[in-house]
Structure formats: C-alpha cells, structure tokens
Design a protein around this motif. Sequence first.
Motif, PDB file in Angstrom:
ATOM      1  N   ASP A 157      -2.490 -14.259   0.869  1.00  0.00           N
ATOM      2  CA  ASP A 157      -1.284 -14.678   1.588  1.00  0.00           C
ATOM      3  C   ASP A 157      -1.377 -16.178   1.820  1.00  0.00           C
ATOM      4  N   ARG A 213       0.851 -18.248   3.166  1.00  0.00           N
ATOM      5  CA  ARG A 213       1.661 -18.819   4.247  1.00  0.00           C
ATOM      6  C   ARG A 213       0.746 -19.440   5.312  1.00  0.00           C
ATOM      7  N   GLU A 219       2.176 -17.729  10.697  1.00  0.00           N
ATOM      8  CA  GLU A 219       3.043 -16.712  10.112  1.00  0.00           C
ATOM      9  C   GLU A 219       2.268 -15.435   9.818  1.00  0.00           C
ATOM     10  N   ILE A 220       1.074 -15.582   9.303  1.00  0.00           N
ATOM     11  CA  ILE A 220       0.260 -14.421   8.958  1.00  0.00           C
ATOM     12  C   ILE A 220      -0.114 -13.637  10.210  1.00  0.00           C
ATOM     13  N   SER A 264       2.865 -11.381  11.031  1.00  0.00           N
ATOM     14  CA  SER A 264       3.126 -10.257  10.137  1.00  0.00           C
ATOM     15  C   SER A 264       2.451 -10.507   8.797  1.00  0.00           C
ATOM     16  N   HIS A 265       1.795  -9.486   8.281  1.00  0.00           N
ATOM     17  CA  HIS A 265       1.169  -9.609   6.968  1.00  0.00           C
ATOM     18  C   HIS A 265       1.034  -8.223   6.348  1.00  0.00           C
ATOM     19  N   SER A 303      -4.232  -7.761   2.607  1.00  0.00           N
ATOM     20  CA  SER A 303      -4.120  -9.156   2.168  1.00  0.00           C
ATOM     21  C   SER A 303      -5.092 -10.028   2.947  1.00  0.00           C
ATOM     22  N   THR A 338      -5.820 -13.965   4.393  1.00  0.00           N
ATOM     23  CA  THR A 338      -5.214 -15.255   4.682  1.00  0.00           C
ATOM     24  C   THR A 338      -5.916 -16.340   3.870  1.00  0.00           C
ATOM     25  N   ASP A 375       6.825 -15.678   1.408  1.00  0.00           N
ATOM     26  CA  ASP A 375       8.137 -15.180   1.813  1.00  0.00           C
ATOM     27  C   ASP A 375       9.098 -15.272   0.630  1.00  0.00           C
ATOM     28  N   PHE A 418       9.283 -10.717   5.103  1.00  0.00           N
ATOM     29  CA  PHE A 418       8.460 -10.371   6.245  1.00  0.00           C
ATOM     30  C   PHE A 418       9.294 -10.105   7.495  1.00  0.00           C
TER      31      PHE A 418
END
Length: 368
Positions: A294, A296, A300-301, A304-305, A309, A311, A337, A364
Amino acid sequence: MSTPSIETASTAERIIDADTLRQWLADDVELAVLDIRPSDEVGYASPLVATNLPADRLAAEIDRFVPRKLVRTVLVDGGEGLAKSLAVRLADTSRNEVYVLSGGIPEWSRNGTEDLPTFDIPGRDFSLDIRDERDTPSVSAAELKTLKDQGADVVVIDTRTLPEFTAGHVPGAVGVPGAELLLRFADVVPSPDTHVVVSCAGLPRAIIGTQTLIDSGVPNQVSYLHDGTRAWKEENLELETGATAVYAPVDHAAREVAAQRVETITANDKFPRIDVQTAQAWAADPDRTTYLLDVRTPEEIAQSHLPGSITSEGGQLLGVSHRTIAVRGARVVLIDDLTGARAAVVSHWLQQRDFEIALLLYDFEAGA
C-alpha cells in the motif's frame, strides 16, 4: 568415529560460498538475501545492497519480508558466525531453504566491491543513470540561496519522509514525499510560473522527483537541489527543523489535475489492473511470492487498508526498494486509491528495475 550432531550436520549443509551466491544472484529463481548485521553498522553501505533485517529481529519479522517459507534465503552476517545458528533455528520453523554465506560480508568483499554483483540496484546509481540519460536540470545550494534572497518565485519541495523532513530541511521547504508529488502538486504549487526545486538529503529522491514532474508535463521550471540538505549545510547555511509546512488533504480540483498528469507519465506504461480477489489469490499462491504494498500515506493506511497489505510509502520504494522487497523475482502489487497517482509514479520507475508489477486501485472511502 563419532557421529556428527544433528545441528552440526544440518549447519554444514546450509553454508554456501561466494561463488554459489554469485550464481544465485544471476539466475531467475526467487531469492532473498538478508544482511543480519545491526542497522547502524549496515547504514547505506552494504556491498550486497541486501535487505537489512538485524539478527535480533529476524525470527519475529522474517515472515513480513519473506512471506513464503520455501524461498531460497541467504543470511549474511559480519563474519562472526551468528548466521549459522539462526539458520538452524529457522529450519525448525519449516524454513528449509535458508542458507549462510560463508565468511559473511568480510569474505564477500575481501577483494573489493567494485565488480561485485548486488541484490538490488543502488538507488543513487539508478538516479544518476536517469539524470545522465534525461539531462535532469539542477541548481546548487548557493544558486538556490541567491534566488531566495532575490525574492524569486521559487518553492522547495522536500521529497523525503516526514520524519526526515522534520529533522532538518531547507528553510521554507514543503514536505511532500516522492510518491505524493503528482497527487499534491497542484495544491502545493498553484502557479505555473513558480520555479520548483526538488530536494532530499542527497541525490536519488530529488532526481527521481524532478524527472517525475517533468515527465508528467507540469508547466513549471523544475530543478533538483544538487546534493540536497547536505549541500545546504556545506554552504554553512542553517536547516529549518520541525513539520513547518507539509502536504494537506487533496482537494477535488488537484485530484483531477493529478489524474491528467498520471495519464501523461504512464502513456507508455502497461501494467495489469487486478481486483482484491486476484490479489488475495496471488498472496496465497504457495509457488510464487507476492507483495501487497500500500503506497498511500501512513495516515491514510491507518484509517483504512486491505487485509494482508503492507504499508510501504512509495517514495521509499523508489530509492531503497530492497528495504521492503526482500525477495528478488517476486510479484509486486501496488495498492492505491482510485486516482492511482502514487502507484503510477512508483510503477513508472520500478518497471525500469525489472520488477513485475500489477496495480490494485481501490475505493477506500466506499470500502470503509
């Protein structure tokens, strides 16, 4: 004659020499190389450019770096022999393809490091190749100071992580980690007349960030700060500390502009788009390693993720991919996203380093 102990026999079977590792680095079979020395000893100078997973964290974190137990995995120590006992312990956890480089780093680099193969391409070397191929423009610290003193319309964008930015940056710079550049550029630089100077601690992320903006078609003059904050200090100029100016939430207009620039920079890129079910099936494949990364921001993670996944800030993947992707030959799924700006930047550059990449763009907000 005494019978060798089980540990002695199994340890001997797990030791490989430098020539064997050279062969493994050149073949097409999945391979992980883990430098188990302390992080402060490894720094940026590992001659293997391998994933640094210190011995005291190895057992607890190896599943995150080497998800499949049957991947050939080579442990490299500082020559003191610590890797041997660790390989035996890992074998007790069904990791039966763990090997030890005889003599560790000292033996590997005994005859110098100039012609040694490496696990990954050093980020500095990769960025310098980009600079030389594209003739990426730059400014010196002295030139930037003159521009600022003259009141020129110039903004410095620091592409490092926010903790690095907070520790010290060029005064007045804005912290925008490398993979965030396209997504947040219109908010940070609203005028096409502004001269944009991209900075990092040295060269790699600044060069890649500058060329990303140029390739995406921004109308601005864009340059990188040669040798970054290091050069600023060498000019006896003071750095600013703290999170003085960092990226803000992306507004709708900036996201639309980012989507257009994604189209420009990825015009010749071809990556498969997959859905969540496919990603999960790949991750569960017993015969192939897949990373679900992920790209992002950490904020953000945290909100929601997707399950399973990891980070992995995209800017770090651009400069030091081996710190996250420990298995050479693995599939890499970049999660972003629906705008996909971060994934576009990361995939655009990683494809040039022979990574097999797929994109998973996910809503997301709706998923949450």
